[in-house]
Every structure is written in C-alpha cells, then in structure tokens.
Design an enzyme around this catalytic site. Structure first.
Site, PDB file in Angstrom:
ATOM      1  N   GLY A 120       4.299 -10.224   2.641  1.00 18.73           N
ATOM      2  CA  GLY A 120       4.566 -11.187   1.570  1.00 18.73           C
ATOM      3  C   GLY A 120       5.648 -10.680   0.629  1.00 18.73           C
ATOM      4  CB  ILE A 157      -0.912   0.038   1.251  1.00 13.74           C
ATOM      5  CG1 ILE A 157      -1.750  -1.239   1.349  1.00 13.74           C
ATOM      6  CG2 ILE A 157      -1.798   1.270   1.232  1.00 13.74           C
ATOM      7  CD1 ILE A 157      -2.582  -1.336   2.626  1.00 13.74           C
ATOM      8  CE  LYS A 159       4.479  -3.357   9.483  1.00 18.41           C
ATOM      9  NZ  LYS A 159       3.735  -4.611   9.386  1.00 18.41           N
TER      10      LYS A 159
HETATM   11  P1  NAP Z   1      14.055 -13.088   6.404  1.00 21.44           P
HETATM   12  O1  NAP Z   1      13.276 -14.003   5.521  1.00 21.44           O
HETATM   13  O2  NAP Z   1      14.442 -13.548   7.765  1.00 21.44           O
HETATM   14  O3  NAP Z   1      15.386 -12.687   5.574  1.00 21.44           O
HETATM   15  C1  NAP Z   1      16.450 -11.981   6.135  1.00 21.44           C
HETATM   16  C2  NAP Z   1      17.635 -12.032   5.183  1.00 21.44           C
HETATM   17  O4  NAP Z   1      18.666 -11.221   5.711  1.00 21.44           O
HETATM   18  C3  NAP Z   1      18.228 -13.440   4.993  1.00 21.44           C
HETATM   19  O5  NAP Z   1      18.655 -13.617   3.680  1.00 21.44           O
HETATM   20  C4  NAP Z   1      19.436 -13.443   5.939  1.00 21.44           C
HETATM   21  O6  NAP Z   1      20.512 -14.251   5.502  1.00 21.44           O
HETATM   22  C5  NAP Z   1      19.870 -12.007   5.857  1.00 21.44           C
HETATM   23  N1  NAP Z   1      20.524 -11.580   7.098  1.00 21.44           N
HETATM   24  C6  NAP Z   1      19.950 -11.331   8.303  1.00 21.44           C
HETATM   25  N2  NAP Z   1      20.881 -10.951   9.195  1.00 21.44           N
HETATM   26  C7  NAP Z   1      22.059 -10.964   8.535  1.00 21.44           C
HETATM   27  C8  NAP Z   1      23.392 -10.678   8.920  1.00 21.44           C
HETATM   28  N3  NAP Z   1      23.733 -10.334  10.168  1.00 21.44           N
HETATM   29  N4  NAP Z   1      24.365 -10.775   7.966  1.00 21.44           N
HETATM   30  C9  NAP Z   1      24.080 -11.154   6.708  1.00 21.44           C
HETATM   31  N5  NAP Z   1      22.819 -11.427   6.290  1.00 21.44           N
HETATM   32  C10 NAP Z   1      21.841 -11.358   7.201  1.00 21.44           C
HETATM   33  O7  NAP Z   1      13.303 -11.725   6.610  1.00 21.44           O
HETATM   34  P2  NAP Z   1      12.213 -11.043   5.637  1.00 21.44           P
HETATM   35  O8  NAP Z   1      10.863 -11.582   5.964  1.00 21.44           O
HETATM   36  O9  NAP Z   1      12.708 -11.081   4.260  1.00 21.44           O
HETATM   37  O10 NAP Z   1      12.210  -9.542   6.201  1.00 21.44           O
HETATM   38  C11 NAP Z   1      13.278  -8.669   5.932  1.00 21.44           C
HETATM   39  C12 NAP Z   1      12.878  -7.243   6.344  1.00 21.44           C
HETATM   40  O11 NAP Z   1      11.711  -6.830   5.617  1.00 21.44           O
HETATM   41  C13 NAP Z   1      12.504  -7.085   7.818  1.00 21.44           C
HETATM   42  O12 NAP Z   1      12.890  -5.793   8.238  1.00 21.44           O
HETATM   43  C14 NAP Z   1      10.973  -7.170   7.808  1.00 21.44           C
HETATM   44  O13 NAP Z   1      10.378  -6.503   8.901  1.00 21.44           O
HETATM   45  C15 NAP Z   1      10.680  -6.443   6.531  1.00 21.44           C
HETATM   46  N6  NAP Z   1       9.397  -6.763   5.902  1.00 21.44           N
HETATM   47  C16 NAP Z   1       9.023  -8.046   5.747  1.00 21.44           C
HETATM   48  C17 NAP Z   1       7.834  -8.337   5.089  1.00 21.44           C
HETATM   49  C18 NAP Z   1       7.383  -9.755   4.898  1.00 21.44           C
HETATM   50  O14 NAP Z   1       6.245  -9.953   4.449  1.00 21.44           O
HETATM   51  N7  NAP Z   1       8.194 -10.755   5.215  1.00 21.44           N
HETATM   52  C19 NAP Z   1       7.036  -7.296   4.605  1.00 21.44           C
HETATM   53  C20 NAP Z   1       7.452  -5.959   4.776  1.00 21.44           C
HETATM   54  C21 NAP Z   1       8.647  -5.715   5.438  1.00 21.44           C
HETATM   55  P3  NAP Z   1      20.368 -15.858   5.397  1.00 21.44           P
HETATM   56  O15 NAP Z   1      19.460 -16.093   4.221  1.00 21.44           O
HETATM   57  O16 NAP Z   1      21.752 -16.357   5.130  1.00 21.44           O
HETATM   58  O17 NAP Z   1      19.785 -16.299   6.695  1.00 21.44           O
HETATM   59  N1  HSE Z   2       5.529  -9.263   9.807  1.00 19.07           N
HETATM   60  C1  HSE Z   2       4.946  -8.155   9.102  1.00 19.07           C
HETATM   61  C2  HSE Z   2       3.454  -8.339   9.040  1.00 19.07           C
HETATM   62  C3  HSE Z   2       5.531  -8.076   7.717  1.00 19.07           C
HETATM   63  O1  HSE Z   2       3.000  -9.470   9.250  1.00 19.07           O
HETATM   64  O2  HSE Z   2       2.731  -7.371   8.802  1.00 19.07           O
HETATM   65  C4  HSE Z   2       5.062  -6.855   6.958  1.00 19.07           C
HETATM   66  O3  HSE Z   2       5.564  -5.687   7.539  1.00 19.07           O
END
Ligand code: NAP
Ligand code: HSE
Length: 418
Positions: free
Chosen positions: A293, A129, A198
């Site tokens: 997602g 959004i 947020k």
């Molecule tokens: P995730 O699946 O846990 O992925 C994190 C990635 O970062 C992995 O590739 C991990 O490496 C890498 N990483 C973490 N710490 C590290 C370090 N110290 N050194 C090197 N690499 C590191 O997390 P995600 O769900 O993608 O979320 C990432 C960010 O986006 C967060 O801030 C979250 O709040 C935000 N976000 C997520 C979503 C969602 O729907 N998931 C939506 C909006 C925002 P490895 O692969 O080697 O473990």
């Molecule tokens: N964990 C967060 C959620 C990801 O479920 O809304 C998107 O910011």
C-alpha cells in the site's frame, strides 16, 4: 540555516504518490525531530503530460538521467522492474548520491546484485515493517536460525477476502490491484515470485549468505472451496514463506499453507504481513504490520531517506565465516502434512479409488470427505488430510491419481503448517 535535502523521486505510481503525500503531511514534524528539511525536486514518470492528482506538473520529467546527474542529494526509486531502475541507481551511486529503493525484484536479481549493500531498501520487504533494520541492527549480535512469514500483501489480501466473501481468486485479485497492492505484473504476486524475492533478501540479511534456490508454489490453483475447507477443518489458508539455516544447507520455500488457528500467523489478515524470527539469544520475535500500500511503503522509504541524509549509508552485514563450507541452496527433500483436493465425477467408490492410490505410495490419510459441487451437476470434490509424508511420495501419488478416469480437473495440494 542549512539547505533542504533535495530528493529525486523515480516513479509516481502507488508508491511514488504515497511518498509525496506522506512527505507533504510530515515534512514539518520530520524537520522538528531530525533538523532535516526534505524536499522533492524532480519526479520521473513515463508520461509527464498526464494529470496526476497531488503531484505538481512542474516536478515531472520523462528524463531519468537528468535527475540522477542533476541537482539532487538523494535518489528514491519507486519504478519497479529491472531497467531503467538498475542503470539509474547505478549512475546515481557513481555520482556519489545515496539511493533508497522499494524494488525487491531488482535487488534479488543477478542484475541488481551490485546494488545490494549500497542501496537502502527497508520498503522492499514487508513495506511498513522495519524488518531490515531489525535484522541489520537489532539482531546483529545474535544468530538467527529461522524465519516464518507472510511476505506478500496481495496474496494475503486475496485469501482473506476469499474467506470473508466466498469470491473467486480472480475477483479478489482485481480488488487488490485496484487498491494498489499488486505488482504491475500481478503474476509475480500470485505465483509466489514476489515473496520469494523478499525471502531471498531476508535470508541474506539473517544468515549472512547469498540465498540459493527458493522452492516456490503460488496460490493460482486455490479455489473458494479450499479456503472454506481450511476453515471447516480448523485452519486458515495463508501464503507462507519459510527460511531455515540448517548449518549444512539453507532451506527456503514459499507456498500456500493451512495454518492452525492458534498459530501467530493465523490472525494476520488482508494486506498485512508478518515475520516470525527465531534467534539463539532473543528467542522468538514477531513483527507484523501493513505489507503493501501507498502510505505504509512511503513510511519505510522516508525512514531510509532520513537515514541516508544523516549519513547512515546502506550496509551489508558481515557475519563471521562459517566453520565449514556449507552446501547452500540444496534443500533436503521436504516432509509435511497435506490437505489435498481432487475435483471428481460423482461416481460410486471415488473416495476408495483415491485412497487406494495414496496408500500405494505410503501416503496415509487422517480425514477424507466427498462433497457435491452444486453449480456442476454430477461433479464434486474429494478432500483429504494426509499424515506427514515426503514431497516425493506425494508427487508420485498425485501423478497416479491424475491418470485415474475420475478427475474433472487438476488436484490441489497444500501443506499444513505444524
Ligand atoms: P506503479 O504504480 O506501477 O508505479 C510505477 C511508476 O513508475 C509510475 O509512475 C510509472 O510512470 C513509473 N515508471 C515505470 N517505468 C518507467 C520508465 N521506464 N520510465 C519512466 N517512468 C517509469 O508501481 P508501484 O506499485 O508504485 O510500485 C513501485 C515499486 O515499489 C515496485 O518495485 C514495487 O515492487 C515496489 N513496492 C510496491 C508496493 C505497493 O504496495 N504497491 C509496496 C512495496 C514495494 P507512469 O505513471 O507514467 O506510468
Ligand atoms: N505486490 C507486493 C505485495 C507489494 O503485494 O506484497 C509490496 O511489496
């Protein structure tokens, strides 16, 4: 022919891989529309030797500093957490590289405060959004007074699936994690902190002031029984976030709520988010879409990458100073209608004892019922709808009731949205 915009991507988890996938699909159409050729040149992960479908091994590195100091034009952060995200983004900015992030935990933290106004962060709030743009640009000429929303996709997914299937919070949370919606530490979602981060960022964009304390209640105590009760009573249980600029004070809260079926948030289901904005000139605006997602988040990250590549850096909204110094972060004592559930022993007079305790604290009842818990012989639930009451009176009444020898567990109190 101008050279490609070189992107250093930090993270290849749900969001990082979604970014690579969406860019892979759309690079040509982005170039046609904007004239910008976008190319990811390096990707930071913890373990570069691990096979990652859809990610070329040659792009991977465990050396974040080599990315932010190296040959890239833009840094996109999808690591999560405070460190090393904070220091890598700070170094990128020092090297004159614009940064884009999805990391609300970092931005909302004290440690990340120096990044606000310098990092573009559309993806950090309500994923797909474009609410950051709407507040920064679309509503810059208006006065926003109130925001009501669903800001956590995981909690909305969990409550929707509980309602659809009758499954427990634990089972539905496992499904949300499997789909990549939850934070690496899912208690940030379940206990309301992700939505609170947020909301604080949104309030700063909307009201032009740094938000004070957010009152946070999560969904941890919610059981299938509560989701069922909401439906039976003409509501739907939702994870709600609310911010109001009251002039003298800023009220910010995150909590589960019984939402009337006629309310615009009632039909926002699964991982969708929504933000209902009230502004003096524009009136009411409703933004709604995927709040979590891989691809929805990647869509917002890509929009920010295009913006910085076009030379539109992050900005902080400068609102005119308020006429008097407001007392921020001290919300007035709240008042609300409530749904209450008491897990009880099935003994005669149990409704009466609970009703009497509520009445002693001036909490009056509009509906009460007792049901048996089929899986627990001799036990059941007393469910109550309370008329509008102060949070203080309700807390005292609940403390009194917790001392009665009729409860088998903790009571549950959920606000009813007007
Ligand atoms: P995730 O699946 O846990 O992925 C994190 C990635 O970062 C992995 O590739 C991990 O490496 C890498 N990483 C973490 N710490 C590290 C370090 N110290 N050194 C090197 N690499 C590191 O997390 P995600 O769900 O993608 O979320 C990432 C960010 O986006 C967060 O801030 C979250 O709040 C935000 N976000 C997520 C979503 C969602 O729907 N998931 C939506 C909006 C925002 P490895 O692969 O080697 O473990
Ligand atoms: N964990 C967060 C959620 C990801 O479920 O809304 C998107 O910011």
């Amino acid at each position: 022919v101008s050279r490609p915009v070189r992107i250093g991507l930090l993270g290849a988890g749900t969001v990082g891989r979604g970014f690579l996938e969406l860019l892979g699909r759309n690079a040509c159409s982005i170039e046609e529309r904007t004239g910008l050729a976008l190319e990811v040149v390096k990707v930071l992960v913890r373990d570069p030797r691990r096979e990652r479908p859809g990610v070329a091994r040659s792009l991977l590195t465990a050396d974040g500093e080599s990315i932010v100091h190296g040959a890239c034009d833009v840094v996109v952060e999808a690591l999560g957490g405070i460190e090393p995200a904070r220091s890598l983004l700070a170094q990128a900015l020092e090297h004159g590289k614009p940064v884009v992030t999805a990391n609300k935990a970092l931005l909302a933290s004290e440690a990340g405060s120096a990044l606000r106004g310098h990092a573009r962060h559309e993806a950090s709030i309500a994923a797909a959004i474009p609410i950051v743009r709407a507040l920064e640009e679309g509503l810059v000429g208006d006065q926003v007074s109130e925001l009501t929303g669903i800001l956590n996709g995981t909690c909305n997914f969990v409550l929707t699936l509980m309602a659809e299937t009758g499954a427990t919070l634990e089972a539905t949370l496992a499904e949300a994690r499997a789909r990549g919606f939850a934070e690496a530490d899912p208690s940030l979602d379940v206990d309301g902190h992700d939505a609170a981060q947020k909301l604080a960022l949104l309030a700063e964009l909307a009201f032009g002031v740094r938000a004070g304390r957010v009152r946070v209640e999560g969904i941890r105590g919610i059981e299938p029984e509560d989701v069922k009760a909401a439906r039976a009573l003409g509501y739907v249980l939702k994870p709600v976030a609310f911010a109001r600029d009251g002039g003298e004070s800023l009220e910010l809260r995150v909590h589960p709520a019984f939402v009337p079926l006629s309310h615009p948030l009632a039909s926002v289901r699964f991982e969708d988010n929504a933000v209902l904005v009230r502004a003096a000139g524009a009136g009411e605006l409703l933004f709604r879409g995927k709040g979590a997602g891989a691809l929805p988040t990647a869509s917002a990250l890509l929009a920010d990458v295009v913006a910085v590549a076009r030379g539109e850096p992050a900005r902080r909204i400068e609102r005119p100073a308020p006429p008097k110094e407001p007392v921020r972060g001290a919300p007035p004592a709240g008042r609300s209608r409530y749904y209450l559930r008491f897990p009880v022993y099935d003994v005669p007079g149990v409704i009466g004892r609970i009703a009497t305790a509520l009445g002693r604290r001036e909490v009056s009842i509009s509906h009460a019922e007792a049901t048996l818990a089929p899986e627990k012989p001799g036990q059941g639930h007393v469910k109550v709808l309370a008329h509008e009451t102060s949070d203080e009176a309700l807390r005292e009444a609940l403390e009194d009731i917790e001392r009665l020898p009729v409860l088998t567990g903790r009571s549950v109190a959920v606000r009813i949205l007007a």
